[in-house]
Design a protein around this motif. Structure first.
Motif, PDB file in Angstrom:
ATOM      1  N   LYS A  83       0.842  -1.209   0.000  1.00  0.00           N
ATOM      2  CA  LYS A  83       0.000   0.000   0.000  1.00  0.00           C
ATOM      3  C   LYS A  83       0.873   1.253   0.000  1.00  0.00           C
ATOM      4  CE  LYS A  83      -3.849   2.180   2.462  1.00  0.00           C
ATOM      5  NZ  LYS A  83      -3.284   3.503   2.425  1.00  0.00           N
ATOM      6  N   GLU A  84       1.922   1.232   0.796  1.00  0.00           N
ATOM      7  CA  GLU A  84       2.838   2.379   0.835  1.00  0.00           C
ATOM      8  C   GLU A  84       3.488   2.596  -0.528  1.00  0.00           C
ATOM      9  OE1 GLU A  84       6.939   3.646   3.188  1.00  0.00           O
ATOM     10  OE2 GLU A  84       5.576   2.170   4.083  1.00  0.00           O
ATOM     11  N   GLU A  85       3.827   1.491  -1.190  1.00  0.00           N
ATOM     12  CA  GLU A  85       4.432   1.599  -2.514  1.00  0.00           C
ATOM     13  C   GLU A  85       3.437   2.140  -3.525  1.00  0.00           C
ATOM     14  OE1 GLU A  85       6.650  -1.409  -5.656  1.00  0.00           O
ATOM     15  OE2 GLU A  85       6.608  -1.915  -3.512  1.00  0.00           O
ATOM     16  N   ASP A  86       2.196   1.672  -3.446  1.00  0.00           N
ATOM     17  CA  ASP A  86       1.162   2.161  -4.372  1.00  0.00           C
ATOM     18  C   ASP A  86       0.886   3.640  -4.146  1.00  0.00           C
ATOM     19  OD1 ASP A  86       0.986  -0.383  -5.380  1.00  0.00           O
ATOM     20  OD2 ASP A  86      -0.768  -0.945  -4.188  1.00  0.00           O
ATOM     21  N   ASP A  87       0.784   4.039  -2.862  1.00  0.00           N
ATOM     22  CA  ASP A  87       0.539   5.451  -2.565  1.00  0.00           C
ATOM     23  C   ASP A  87       1.683   6.324  -3.069  1.00  0.00           C
ATOM     24  OD1 ASP A  87      -1.795   4.713  -1.357  1.00  0.00           O
ATOM     25  OD2 ASP A  87      -1.030   4.831   0.700  1.00  0.00           O
ATOM     26  N   ALA A  88       2.908   5.838  -2.894  1.00  0.00           N
ATOM     27  CA  ALA A  88       4.066   6.607  -3.353  1.00  0.00           C
ATOM     28  C   ALA A  88       4.049   6.755  -4.865  1.00  0.00           C
ATOM     29  CB  ALA A  88       5.354   5.925  -2.897  1.00  0.00           C
ATOM     30  N   SER A  89       3.630   5.700  -5.558  1.00  0.00           N
ATOM     31  CA  SER A  89       3.587   5.759  -7.026  1.00  0.00           C
ATOM     32  C   SER A  89       2.572   6.786  -7.508  1.00  0.00           C
ATOM     33  CB  SER A  89       3.228   4.385  -7.590  1.00  0.00           C
ATOM     34  OG  SER A  89       4.192   3.430  -7.241  1.00  0.00           O
ATOM     35  N   GLU A  90       1.477   6.912  -6.767  1.00  0.00           N
ATOM     36  CA  GLU A  90       0.403   7.814  -7.199  1.00  0.00           C
ATOM     37  C   GLU A  90       0.612   9.248  -6.726  1.00  0.00           C
ATOM     38  OE1 GLU A  90      -3.152   6.103  -5.707  1.00  0.00           O
ATOM     39  OE2 GLU A  90      -2.989   4.254  -6.889  1.00  0.00           O
ATOM     40  N   GLN A  91       1.122   9.410  -5.504  1.00  0.00           N
ATOM     41  CA  GLN A  91       1.128  10.731  -4.901  1.00  0.00           C
ATOM     42  C   GLN A  91       2.509  11.336  -4.691  1.00  0.00           C
ATOM     43  OE1 GLN A  91      -1.073  10.445  -1.264  1.00  0.00           O
ATOM     44  NE2 GLN A  91      -2.735   9.256  -2.185  1.00  0.00           N
ATOM     45  N   ALA A  92       3.522  10.497  -4.682  1.00  0.00           N
ATOM     46  CA  ALA A  92       4.873  11.009  -4.398  1.00  0.00           C
ATOM     47  C   ALA A  92       5.781  10.783  -5.603  1.00  0.00           C
ATOM     48  CB  ALA A  92       5.439  10.335  -3.141  1.00  0.00           C
ATOM     49  N   GLY A  93       7.065  10.806  -5.353  1.00  0.00           N
ATOM     50  CA  GLY A  93       8.030  10.675  -6.438  1.00  0.00           C
ATOM     51  C   GLY A  93       8.781   9.358  -6.393  1.00  0.00           C
ATOM     52  N   ASP A  94       9.798   9.273  -7.253  1.00  0.00           N
ATOM     53  CA  ASP A  94      10.587   8.050  -7.349  1.00  0.00           C
ATOM     54  C   ASP A  94      11.315   7.735  -6.054  1.00  0.00           C
ATOM     55  OD1 ASP A  94       9.748   7.803  -9.926  1.00  0.00           O
ATOM     56  OD2 ASP A  94      11.555   8.696 -10.812  1.00  0.00           O
ATOM     57  N   THR A  95      11.742   8.779  -5.335  1.00  0.00           N
ATOM     58  CA  THR A  95      12.473   8.544  -4.080  1.00  0.00           C
ATOM     59  C   THR A  95      11.624   7.771  -3.085  1.00  0.00           C
ATOM     60  OG1 THR A  95      13.729  10.588  -4.392  1.00  0.00           O
ATOM     61  CG2 THR A  95      13.687   9.659  -2.176  1.00  0.00           C
ATOM     62  N   GLU A  96      10.354   8.174  -2.944  1.00  0.00           N
ATOM     63  CA  GLU A  96       9.462   7.503  -2.004  1.00  0.00           C
ATOM     64  C   GLU A  96       9.147   6.080  -2.456  1.00  0.00           C
ATOM     65  OE1 GLU A  96       9.131  10.518  -3.142  1.00  0.00           O
ATOM     66  OE2 GLU A  96       9.409  11.730  -1.317  1.00  0.00           O
ATOM     67  N   VAL A  97       8.993   5.883  -3.768  1.00  0.00           N
ATOM     68  CA  VAL A  97       8.746   4.533  -4.298  1.00  0.00           C
ATOM     69  C   VAL A  97       9.939   3.635  -3.984  1.00  0.00           C
ATOM     70  CG1 VAL A  97       8.379   3.163  -6.388  1.00  0.00           C
ATOM     71  CG2 VAL A  97       7.195   5.347  -6.095  1.00  0.00           C
ATOM     72  N   GLN A  98      11.137   4.158  -4.210  1.00  0.00           N
ATOM     73  CA  GLN A  98      12.339   3.384  -3.908  1.00  0.00           C
ATOM     74  C   GLN A  98      12.430   3.048  -2.428  1.00  0.00           C
ATOM     75  OE1 GLN A  98      13.381   1.948  -6.689  1.00  0.00           O
ATOM     76  NE2 GLN A  98      15.514   2.444  -6.268  1.00  0.00           N
ATOM     77  N   ALA A  99      12.042   4.006  -1.590  1.00  0.00           N
ATOM     78  CA  ALA A  99      12.083   3.750  -0.153  1.00  0.00           C
ATOM     79  C   ALA A  99      11.158   2.603   0.226  1.00  0.00           C
ATOM     80  CB  ALA A  99      11.708   5.021   0.606  1.00  0.00           C
ATOM     81  N   ALA A 100       9.965   2.577  -0.390  1.00  0.00           N
ATOM     82  CA  ALA A 100       9.026   1.486  -0.106  1.00  0.00           C
ATOM     83  C   ALA A 100       9.571   0.153  -0.604  1.00  0.00           C
ATOM     84  CB  ALA A 100       7.684   1.794  -0.753  1.00  0.00           C
ATOM     85  N   LYS A 101      10.178   0.152  -1.776  1.00  0.00           N
ATOM     86  CA  LYS A 101      10.774  -1.082  -2.296  1.00  0.00           C
ATOM     87  C   LYS A 101      11.919  -1.545  -1.393  1.00  0.00           C
ATOM     88  CE  LYS A 101       9.701  -0.320  -7.203  1.00  0.00           C
ATOM     89  NZ  LYS A 101       8.901  -1.548  -7.376  1.00  0.00           N
ATOM     90  N   GLY A 102      12.668  -0.569  -0.871  1.00  0.00           N
ATOM     91  CA  GLY A 102      13.736  -0.928   0.059  1.00  0.00           C
ATOM     92  C   GLY A 102      13.195  -1.575   1.320  1.00  0.00           C
ATOM     93  N   LYS A 103      12.044  -1.089   1.802  1.00  0.00           N
ATOM     94  CA  LYS A 103      11.418  -1.712   2.971  1.00  0.00           C
ATOM     95  C   LYS A 103      11.040  -3.161   2.678  1.00  0.00           C
ATOM     96  CE  LYS A 103       9.486   2.362   5.282  1.00  0.00           C
ATOM     97  NZ  LYS A 103       8.242   3.020   5.752  1.00  0.00           N
ATOM     98  N   ARG A 104      10.575  -3.422   1.462  1.00  0.00           N
ATOM     99  CA  ARG A 104      10.212  -4.797   1.092  1.00  0.00           C
ATOM    100  C   ARG A 104      11.450  -5.695   1.140  1.00  0.00           C
ATOM    101  NH1 ARG A 104       6.029  -6.861  -1.862  1.00  0.00           N
ATOM    102  NH2 ARG A 104       5.338  -4.779  -2.433  1.00  0.00           N
ATOM    103  N   ALA A 105      12.554  -5.199   0.591  1.00  0.00           N
ATOM    104  CA  ALA A 105      13.779  -6.001   0.603  1.00  0.00           C
ATOM    105  C   ALA A 105      14.245  -6.256   2.035  1.00  0.00           C
ATOM    106  CB  ALA A 105      14.867  -5.287  -0.193  1.00  0.00           C
ATOM    107  N   ASP A 106      14.219  -5.208   2.865  1.00  0.00           N
ATOM    108  CA  ASP A 106      14.607  -5.381   4.263  1.00  0.00           C
ATOM    109  C   ASP A 106      13.676  -6.351   4.984  1.00  0.00           C
ATOM    110  OD1 ASP A 106      16.884  -3.867   4.322  1.00  0.00           O
ATOM    111  OD2 ASP A 106      15.920  -2.041   5.054  1.00  0.00           O
ATOM    112  N   HIS A 107      12.397  -6.314   4.617  1.00  0.00           N
ATOM    113  CA  HIS A 107      11.439  -7.244   5.229  1.00  0.00           C
ATOM    114  C   HIS A 107      11.832  -8.690   4.947  1.00  0.00           C
ATOM    115  CE1 HIS A 107       7.612  -9.219   6.176  1.00  0.00           C
ATOM    116  NE2 HIS A 107       7.676  -9.768   4.982  1.00  0.00           N
TER     117      HIS A 107
END
Length: 994
Positions: free
Chosen positions: A122-146
């Motif tokens: 959800k965080e990744e989807d929200d970042a894709s719609e409302q924020a920029g690439d930096t926020e999308v990358q941050a969400a993807k990084g959280k997935r990898a860390d998870h």
């Protein structure tokens, strides 16, 4: 150098060590129980469903001892080995592991994992719609860390690679690859580790910062240790000791142990002494008395036994007391709470191994080796697999070291030296002889060992004697020839002549005298704080006494001293900005933050003050602690954003170094640039004397180029070219050019065309540009143009031409409207520098530990002040604008007075905080100055100080064209009354010397 590592929290490598401990039949029951409890707690706390299944599943779990399953593959991750296990381990643990399978627990953990993944999605989807690439990358990084956190190797690696492909920041790419390496280390996947180490090396070679280069050394060294390449691992691990930061990989004490073991088995004796025996980092851990770091600790662990011939003969002697068991990898995890149940580490066996090997106490060496095997090699998951090889190689090393000193040695004697039986020595040596590892033969009949190595020592000795005789003969002939000419070479001066050199009167009492200190320090001059400044402080102290002077003092014709000699705003009553000092008060004493109501209601602190203080404390932890050598990462990011906003071009925090004011940055850069006495640096004249003084101390050459006073002290490219050409003709290796913009002492502000012409000249002649831009907010006419922005403009206009031009830009909190000189904060940014040179700059600043942390905090506020809409903004803007307008008003008032003064010419104020007027003095005044052995402008400035208490700096202290006279004054002092005193004094001075 470099920002804090990303993706460094997972996986927790201490858990791999715990699994190793659990599967080890040599572990004590208590250590096994501690590791099992830590593992179970971690699985529950971090929701590690995949790892739990991998370990405990009734059929697939690698800790299942029922025999129903297999350890070869897990249904959740087909390529994983047991964490921490050797790659050859294909069997179940030989001990019973009470790690039962709980289906309900597994389902609960799995459900929690799925819920967390949904949140991340959800965080990744929200970042894709409302924020920029930096926020999308941050969400993807959280997935990898998870995935890394819960122990799902393949998915973690895939997720990290997905983030890698989308990021363009080199530092982040390297951090991702390092995280994948740790996944490989956690699961014992050496092929993965090798491929990723090679991948990280390729990335670092393209421009990785110093910190990541150094961290990679530790990663690479540890990998080489696991594949038994100790000879390659040793230099990497030893090099990492002095600046180790890879705590996510292992602890510092672990690194010392790995380094000592690798160095002991692979280094030549000379290197072994310098890099292991005498290395201060190692002595701090293994040394005696105060050198030993008794606070280091670890938890017990060990691994399955196997292999080579046991040293029963050695161990049958008086045993070395067993040291406390050591869990080196748990120490190296860098995870919070990893040391809750750790016992103190006893480094005695390791210290004994190093010491006894070096001094040749072979019986103690064998005993220490056996203890090291028990307490270190067999208890560390990286060291265990090759422990038999290590012990064998160390025995070989001991044998070789003893035998190289003898042609023949008695078998019984050698066995006695090592504390072993003759039979054991015979069998052990026979294996090494058969493998051509020791050039000797054993004669059991006569009970001797004969060495048959090539006898090259005598040949080497004969060669040395031969060459030495030849050299002595030549020196004698040279000495005779010189004496015949009536001159004695300095190298042959008799001791009596040497000792008769001139000494100060205190030479018999002290080691240091004015005659024997560094002559370059004596040569350096710093007029801003020279004799005039000393006399002004004497007057200030006299006025402070408040009573009639005592002889030989005389009454002073003024009631205050005005220090117009130095840009020290707050000494001259410039008020500090409220926001800065309020935040600083909270970071200096954090308990104030415990009661926000009192701060806001009673003391008038705004919420953004409190928020900024909390953010800064989160970044630096405490202003009483050292920061990273390059400066706190978050603060460097704020500086980078400031530069990006100013110039319109990206700025990398990895290229920014926080410093103790700009002066510290200048000192750092000049120390790196000035490689030899012939090194020269182009310096503007007049100039701030920091540059000439630093060059004098470094025994390098100042190459002066004159500014054009007729063009408001602008740069004159023809003067620069002439100075450069003359210096090259004289054999000077001109390496850099200094530009001060806005100028000090002149106050000039360079045009964009001037900046561009300097950069073009520097590019043509491969010069480093040192851009001193500390007055960039003090511009009265036009706009400030930074050298970095102009360089980026040129690079866009002429691709390739300026790509290798190096620019170092300096800034400070001491000037501008901030004026926080005493807190010593500043930065310099490197643009276009070779990464290997940047590494050396990082090393240099590391020697000084770090810039003052309060200064770093003030710098962050200066580059990131309150913005419109923030609660503190109205007051901040009011104070900032008042300071700026006050400076401009006083500059113009001073300028107007100078225009009225006879024989004084002055350029209109353009920027910084100085004016540099020309003074034309009568010949009678010049003669009077000569009679006092002073320069005419210095004479004028002393008379001004004595008459008015106003301290300025003569132009001769900054350099000036021959035949011209100047003085520099700040316009920082409040009010304009003191300006009128200068006018009044000047009139009287001119009348006196007409």
């Amino acid at each position: 150098m470099g920002s804090d590592p990303q993706y460094a929290r997972y996986p927790n490598l201490s858990l791999a060590q715990d699994i190793f401990t659990i599967t080890n039949p040599a572990s004590t029951d208590i250590s096994r129980q501690i590791s099992l409890k830590k593992l179970q707690d971690a699985i529950s706390e971090h929701k590690m469903a995949p790892l739990y299944r991998y370990l405990a599943h009734p059929t697939d779990g690698i800790l299942n001892t029922s025999g129903e399953g297999s350890a070869r593959k897990s249904s959740t991750s087909g390529s994983r080995k047991a964490p921490g296990a050797p790659s050859t381990l294909k069997r179940r643990p030989s001990v019973s592991v009470d790690f039962s399978w709980d289906e309900e627990l597994y389902k609960r953990l799995k459900s929690d994992n799925e819920a967390e993944l949904e949140t991340i999605q959800k965080e990744e989807d929200d970042a894709s719609e409302q924020a920029g690439d930096t926020e999308v990358q941050a969400a993807k990084g959280k997935r990898a860390d998870h995935w890394a956190r819960i122990g799902e190797k393949d998915k973690a690696i895939a997720a990290y690679n997905a983030v890698f492909e989308k990021t363009g920041v080199l530092g982040t790419k390297i951090d991702i690859v390092l995280a994948i390496i740790r996944m490989g280390l956690f699961f014992g996947d050496r092929l993965l580790v090798k491929s990723q180490v090679d991948r990280a090396k390729s990335l670092v070679d393209t421009g990785g910062d110093w910190d990541r280069r150094n961290r990679l050394k530790a990663y690479q060294g540890l990998h080489l240790l696991t594949i038994r390449a100790y000879n390659l691992a040793a230099p990497l691990l030893l090099d990492s000791l002095s600046t180790f930061t890879s705590y996510e990989l292992c602890s510092y004490s672990s690194l010392v142990v790995y380094s000592v073991l690798a160095g002991s088995v692979s280094l030549k004796r000379v290197d072994f002494k310098s890099k292991v025996v005498d290395a201060p980092e190692i002595r701090a851990i293994l040394g005696d008395g105060e050198e030993k770091l008794s606070a280091l600790s670890g938890a017990a662990a060990s691994g399955p036994g196997a292999g080579d011939e046991e040293m029963h003969d050695a161990s049958s002697a008086t045993p070395v007391p067993h040291a406390t068991a050591v869990n080196l990898t748990a120490l190296g995890s860098g995870q919070a709470g990893a040391q809750e149940a750790e016992a103190p580490i006893d480094f005695t066996p390791l210290a004994g191994l190093v010491r006894s090997l070096y001094v040749g106490n072979y019986q103690a060496f064998f005993l220490a080796l056996a203890a090291v095997e028990d307490n270190f090699l067999s208890q560390d998951r990286y060291l265990y697999e090759h422990r038999s090889w290590f012990v064998r190689e160390m025995r070989l090393r001991g044998y070789q070291q003893l035998l190289q000193s003898y042609r023949v040695v008695g078998l019984q004697s050698m066995a006695g030296d090592f504390g072993i039986s003759v039979d054991f020595l015979d069998r052990d040596l026979a294996k090494f002889i058969a493998a051509d590892r020791i050039p000797c033969t054993i004669d059991r009949v006569n009970g001797i060992i004969e060495t048959n190595r090539p006898d090259d020592k005598n040949k080497q000795y004969a060669d040395v004697v031969k060459h030495g005789d030849s050299l002595i003969t030549k020196l004698q002939k040279y000495g005779q020839a010189v004496r015949l000419r009536g001159k004695l070479p300095r190298i042959l001066l008799p001791i009596s002549k040497i000792s008769s050199r001139t000494m100060s009167s205190t030479s018999a009492l002290r080691s240091l005298t004015i005659d024997n200190i560094n002559p370059h320090v004596k040569e350096a001059k710093y007029a801003v704080r020279g004799e005039l400044a000393v006399r002004s402080e004497k007057y200030r102290a006299q006025l402070k006494k408040g009573h009639p002077p005592t002889p030989p003092e005389e009454s002073l014709p003024f009631d205050q001293v005005i220090s117009a000699n130095i840009g020290n705003p707050q000494q001259l009553d410039q008020k500090p900005i409220t926001f800065f000092r309020q935040v600083l008060s909270l970071v200096e004493y954090p308990p104030l933050l415990e009661n926000e109501a009192v701060l806001k209601d009673g003391l008038g602190y705004k919420q953004d003050v409190i928020n900024r203080a909390r953010w800064l404390l989160n970044e630096v932890k405490s202003v009483g602690a050292y920061s990273a050598s390059q400066g706190a990462p978050g603060i460097r990011e704020s500086v980078a954003r400031y530069i990006e906003k100013r110039d319109g071009y990206p700025s990398d925090p990895a290229d920014i170094f926080l410093s103790a004011g700009a002066s510290s940055g200048v000192n750092t850069l000049m120390n790196v640039i000035c490689a030899q006495p012939e090194t020269g640096i182009l310096v503007p004249i007049p100039q701030y004397p920091l540059y000439t003084a630093t060059l004098a101390v470094l025994n390098a050459r100042c190459v002066p180029y004159y500014l054009d006073e007729s063009k408001t002290w602008g740069t004159d490219l023809s003067a620069i070219k002439e100075a450069y050409k003359n210096a090259k003709t004289e054999g000077t290796d001109v390496r850099a050019i200094v530009i001060i913009n806005p100028g000090n002492p002149t106050g000039a502000s360079l045009t964009a065309e001037d900046v561009r012409s300097v950069l073009e000249f520097a590019a043509e002649n491969k010069l480093v540009v040192l851009a001193d831009e500390v007055y960039q907010t003090n511009v009265f006419i036009g706009r400030f143009t930074s050298f970095k922005k102009t360089l980026r403009d040129l690079q866009k206009e002429a691709p390739g031409k300026f790509d290798n031009l190096e620019v170092a830009s300096l800034n400070s909190i001491s000037k501008g409207m901030v004026g926080e000189c005493g807190h010593r904060g500043g930065y310099f940014e490197l643009t276009g520098f070779d990464p290997k040179v940047a590494e050396q700059i990082y090393k240099f600043v590391s020697i000084m530990l770090c810039a003052p942390v309060t200064g770093q905090c003030l710098l962050e506020m200066a580059v990131n002040p309150p913005k419109e809409g923030d609660p503190s903004y109205p007051l901040y803007k009011e104070e900032y604008d008042a300071i700026a307008q006050g400076l401009k008003d006083r500059a113009n008032a001073l300028y107007e007075q100078f225009k009225k003064m006879e024989g004084v010419e002055c350029q209109s104020p353009q920027g910084s905080m100085y004016l540099f007027p020309t003074i034309n003095l009568p010949q009678k005044a010049i003669d009077a100055a000569k009679a006092e052995n002073r320069a005419p402008d210095e004479f004028y400035c002393f008379r001004l100080l004595d008459a008015t208490g106003i301290c300025v700096v003569p132009g001769s202290g900054f350099g000036q064209k021959k035949g011209t006279l100047h003085f520099r004054t700040t316009f920082l002092a409040p009010g304009t009354e003191w300006v009128g005193k200068i006018t009044e004094f000047h009139k009287g001075f001119m009348d006196e010397f007409r």
